[in-house]
Design a protein around this motif. Structure first.
Motif, PDB file in Angstrom:
ATOM      1  N   GLY A 161       0.774  -1.057  -0.058  1.00 27.22           N
ATOM      2  CA  GLY A 161      -0.148  -0.092   0.026  1.00 27.22           C
ATOM      3  C   GLY A 161       0.932   1.291  -0.145  1.00 27.22           C
ATOM      4  O   GLY A 161       1.974   1.310  -0.162  1.00 27.22           O
ATOM      5  N   GLN A 163      -0.730  11.785   6.378  1.00 27.76           N
ATOM      6  CA  GLN A 163      -1.560  10.871   7.160  1.00 27.76           C
ATOM      7  C   GLN A 163      -0.687  10.635   8.358  1.00 27.76           C
ATOM      8  O   GLN A 163      -1.439  10.451   9.615  1.00 27.76           O
ATOM      9  CB  GLN A 163      -1.879   9.911   6.337  1.00 27.76           C
ATOM     10  N   ASP A 198      -3.509   3.284   2.101  1.00 29.43           N
ATOM     11  CA  ASP A 198      -4.201   3.136   1.111  1.00 29.43           C
ATOM     12  C   ASP A 198      -3.716   2.025  -0.020  1.00 29.43           C
ATOM     13  O   ASP A 198      -2.764   1.685  -0.266  1.00 29.43           O
ATOM     14  CB  ASP A 198      -4.143   4.463   0.474  1.00 29.43           C
ATOM     15  N   LYS A 199      -4.730   0.869   0.079  1.00 28.46           N
ATOM     16  CA  LYS A 199      -4.338  -0.512  -0.579  1.00 28.46           C
ATOM     17  C   LYS A 199      -4.611  -0.180  -2.157  1.00 28.46           C
ATOM     18  O   LYS A 199      -4.042  -1.190  -3.040  1.00 28.46           O
ATOM     19  CB  LYS A 199      -5.118  -1.697  -0.143  1.00 28.46           C
ATOM     20  N   ASP A 200      -5.274   0.639  -2.552  1.00 28.03           N
ATOM     21  CA  ASP A 200      -5.708   0.824  -4.001  1.00 28.03           C
ATOM     22  C   ASP A 200      -4.840   1.995  -4.637  1.00 28.03           C
ATOM     23  O   ASP A 200      -4.832   3.064  -4.805  1.00 28.03           O
ATOM     24  CB  ASP A 200      -7.105   1.514  -4.143  1.00 28.03           C
TER      25      ASP A 200
END
Length: 444
Positions: free
Chosen positions: A175, A181, A196-198
């Motif tokens: 990710g 963040q 965020d894995k996408d």
């Protein structure tokens, strides 16, 4: 400004000059080297503060980089390479002569030398050839506190810390997480829970144009590069992508002008090299133009019978070439930006057909009024010219819209199917159509 700086040099106020450089932008300093007399370049480069010298070097032209490397000592080369980001090192090494490359490589440590050689083995114009290995990777099991501590530990030598990539213990890409963040999250939060894995990524052997397209589509600042087993091996930064876009655009312009692509700057390129890049396509186009000459010879009887027909040949051929160029330029751009796919060829032809009908009718009507009423040319001759003109626009728009798509389908650069080639094809078709129409309408 440059004269003022050179004044400090002439008066041997080197410390003052060094301080002035510390206040300047590194890009401006690099560009300044283009104007510095050769005998002063090495002196000024050695005056540069150590913390900005490598960065200035990375923004220099290939010619200036070669001069500096050839002029400085082995020890200075070693120090310079240590301070350069690896992708910048690879970029300038690719352009240097073999003897200069040897000087660079013999002054790097064994591990750096192996890494450089590994980069140089990636296919030209691939994602692997433009990536850097100076990135921050975090493990998904880390807490925010541990992650920030790691960034502080290794971030000073990394090209960017704004975007951090998350990997598993086997370096598998899992990710992405932004520095923003990390700063705004609780210290005990685990990265895996907020990353965020996408994420978008490319493989080392993917074409650099694919990477550039993804950067544009998703407004990226960096992009990870993985191997075939999805292990993170590097990242591509936006500054490298801007260089790629400039290179690809320049190459397309050259191909659209019927020239062999060249990476050298115009003023630095020899006359013989420029001629070599142009002459092949000019020969091809010249020989192909003999077809139009043969068509005119075939219809000599028609021209001798109605000599006035000759006067309208340049107008018809120019209009056909211009109409085809308009279509091809738009389609080539659409293909380059991914707005048009080869499967859209039916839509493209249908749209160009409708455009050509509107344009063709307008041009034909205006020309008929000019030829028949103002120039008092015979009615049937005027009709012949205007019917041919109408059909010419339709043919040219269809050819100009379709050929770049055919090239893309055949995995050939669509830019090749630009003005010169399309004009040659359309000219031949227009002449055949013109004389055939004249034969029918004028009863020759």
């Amino acid at each position: 400004m440059n004269n003022l700086l050179f004044g400090y040099l002439d008066k041997e106020r080197l410390e003052t000059l060094r301080n002035k450089f510390s206040e300047m932008n590194v890009v401006d300093i690099a560009q300044m080297f283009e104007e510095i007399p050769e005998e002063k370049k090495l002196i000024i480069f050695r005056i540069l503060p150590k913390d900005i010298a490598a960065e200035v070097f990375s923004y220099m032209s290939q010619k200036e980089q070669q001069f500096i490397i050839e002029s400085i000592t082995d020890k200075e080369v070693q120090s310079l390479i240590e301070d350069l980001y690896l992708d910048d090192t690879v970029d300038f090494i690719e352009e240097l002569p073999a003897n200069v490359v040897k000087k660079v490589l013999r002054n790097t440590d064994e591990q750096t030398r192996k890494t450089i050689n590994h980069f140089l083995n990636y296919p030209e114009n691939s994602a692997g050839s433009i990536m850097t290995i100076e990135y921050v990777n975090l493990h998904k099991e880390m807490t925010i506190k541990q992650a920030i501590a790691r960034i502080k530990e290794i971030g000073v030598d990394r090209e960017t810390i704004d975007t951090c990539y998350v990997t598993s213990k086997g370096r598998k890409l899992e990710g992405v997480i932004l520095l923003r963040q990390l700063i705004l999250s609780e210290e005990e939060e685990v990265i895996e829970n907020i990353m965020d894995k996408d994420l978008k990524y490319v493989h080392t052997h993917d074409d650099q144009e694919k990477a550039a397209s993804l950067f544009k589509k998703y407004d990226l600042i960096t992009m990870p590069v993985t191997d075939n087993e999805n292990r993170l091996v590097g990242i591509i930064t936006v500054d490298d992508i801007l260089d790629i876009i400039e290179e690809e655009t320049t190459e397309d312009f050259q191909k659209m002008a019927a020239m062999e692509p060249s990476e050298e700057e115009y003023l630095e390129t020899s006359v013989f090299s420029l001629a070599k890049h142009r002459i092949v396509w000019l020969l091809v186009l010249m020989i192909s133009a003999t077809f139009t000459g043969n068509i005119i010879k075939r219809y000599e009887d028609v021209l001798q019978t109605v000599v006035i027909l000759t006067a309208f040949i340049p107008m018809l051929m120019d209009t056909g070439g211009n109409a085809g160029s308009q279509s091809s330029t738009l389609i080539i751009r659409g293909l380059a930006l991914g707005e048009i796919k080869p499967k859209d060829w039916v839509k493209v032809v249908f749209k160009e057909l409708r455009v050509s009908l509107l344009v063709g009718i307008t041009l034909a009507v205006v020309n008929f009024g000019r030829i028949y009423f103002l120039e008092k040319v015979d009615f049937y001759v005027s009709l012949t010219v205007c019917i041919t003109l109408f059909c010419t626009v339709i043919i040219a728009k269809a050819v100009g819209g379709l050929l770049p798509i055919v090239a893309k389908k055949l995995k050939v650069d669509p830019a090749i199917m630009a003005s010169p080639l399309i004009t040659t094809i359309v000219d031949a078709l227009v002449l055949v159509l013109y004389f055939a129409t004249a034969t029918v309408l004028l009863g020759i």
